[in-house]
Design an enzyme around this catalytic site. Sequence first.
Site, PDB file in Angstrom:
ATOM      1  N   CYS A  91       0.559  -1.108  -0.027  1.00  0.00           N
ATOM      2  CA  CYS A  91       0.038   0.066   0.031  1.00  0.00           C
ATOM      3  C   CYS A  91       0.857   1.118   0.117  1.00  0.00           C
ATOM      4  O   CYS A  91       0.558   2.184  -0.624  1.00  0.00           O
ATOM      5  CB  CYS A  91      -0.947   0.060   1.063  1.00  0.00           C
ATOM      6  SG  CYS A  91      -0.246  -0.237   2.850  1.00  0.00           S
TER       7      CYS A  91
ATOM      8  N   ASP B 229      -7.887   5.341  -0.893  1.00  0.00           N
ATOM      9  CA  ASP B 229      -7.174   4.055  -0.265  1.00  0.00           C
ATOM     10  C   ASP B 229      -6.976   3.165  -1.395  1.00  0.00           C
ATOM     11  O   ASP B 229      -7.509   2.645  -2.345  1.00  0.00           O
ATOM     12  CB  ASP B 229      -8.298   3.491   0.631  1.00  0.00           C
ATOM     13  CG  ASP B 229      -8.078   2.198   1.486  1.00  0.00           C
ATOM     14  OD1 ASP B 229      -7.016   1.668   1.266  1.00  0.00           O
ATOM     15  OD2 ASP B 229      -8.731   2.101   2.554  1.00  0.00           O
TER      16      ASP B 229
ATOM     17  N   HIS C   5      -6.089  -0.173  -1.151  1.00  0.00           N
ATOM     18  CA  HIS C   5      -5.894  -1.546  -0.749  1.00  0.00           C
ATOM     19  C   HIS C   5      -7.151  -2.074  -1.558  1.00  0.00           C
ATOM     20  O   HIS C   5      -7.404  -3.458  -1.414  1.00  0.00           O
ATOM     21  CB  HIS C   5      -6.309  -1.519   0.598  1.00  0.00           C
ATOM     22  CG  HIS C   5      -5.525  -1.260   1.600  1.00  0.00           C
ATOM     23  ND1 HIS C   5      -5.201   0.298   1.919  1.00  0.00           N
ATOM     24  CD2 HIS C   5      -4.484  -1.710   2.177  1.00  0.00           C
ATOM     25  CE1 HIS C   5      -4.411   0.301   2.860  1.00  0.00           C
ATOM     26  NE2 HIS C   5      -3.765  -0.727   2.910  1.00  0.00           N
TER      27      HIS C   5
END
Length: 242
Positions: A69, A202, A204
Amino acid sequence: MATCEPDSKAAATTSPIKISPKTYSLPLLENPHQGLAPPTQDGETVCIRGYFSYFHYGCDGHQDVGWGCGYRTLQSAISWIIGRRGSSADGSQEAQWFVPSIREIQAILVAIGDKDQQFEGSCDWIGTLEEFYVMDVLYQLPCRILHVRQLGSPEVVDQIRSYFNEFQGFIAMGGVNGDSASKAIVGWHRSEAGKVFLLVVDPHFAEPPACQQKLIDRGYVRWVPIEDFLDSSYNLCLILQP
């Protein structure tokens, strides 16, 4: 909260690693936040200026679920830097700049002495300080690192607001546990009632994103109330790109 302008680890003025041009089997989404309305209809909103590509788990065929990440947040940040510099006032195009792969990022950190040789090709994660080192090597770009224990403290909120008002830029954020893992902050909002939200991107996500709305619907691009962030230590890297 502690603030620092980190010393550069880069001895050279150019990258010790050649960054190659990239082609992706699936196109990367750009500006995935643009389809998202402010969290309230009133108040003040300041968001990132320019464009960036959304890098996420596996987006280039490199399988990095569970550890990549920080690299993906860094790649998104670099895409924004390239876009800002490519649209400079003199109209010059910085076509020689490309977003580095995970392996190229690792090679840079090894070359400048931040990591040992075994790091290259590994599944070791990186944090915001390593992200700064890579941006400094590639672009000699200043950043401000905020070491934060309470993200919602008035002092931190004011610094984030001031940053977006001045730079309308990209903040890379990392923490010390899974729920505070690497993300980007690309906007700030305060309602008339004084409630503060941060616009989070994000990395992810581990599927091919069909559209921005899919990311929004599944919460990978979202406005987060400041009080919803964990009481945890965070490092914020505020990129000082005009």
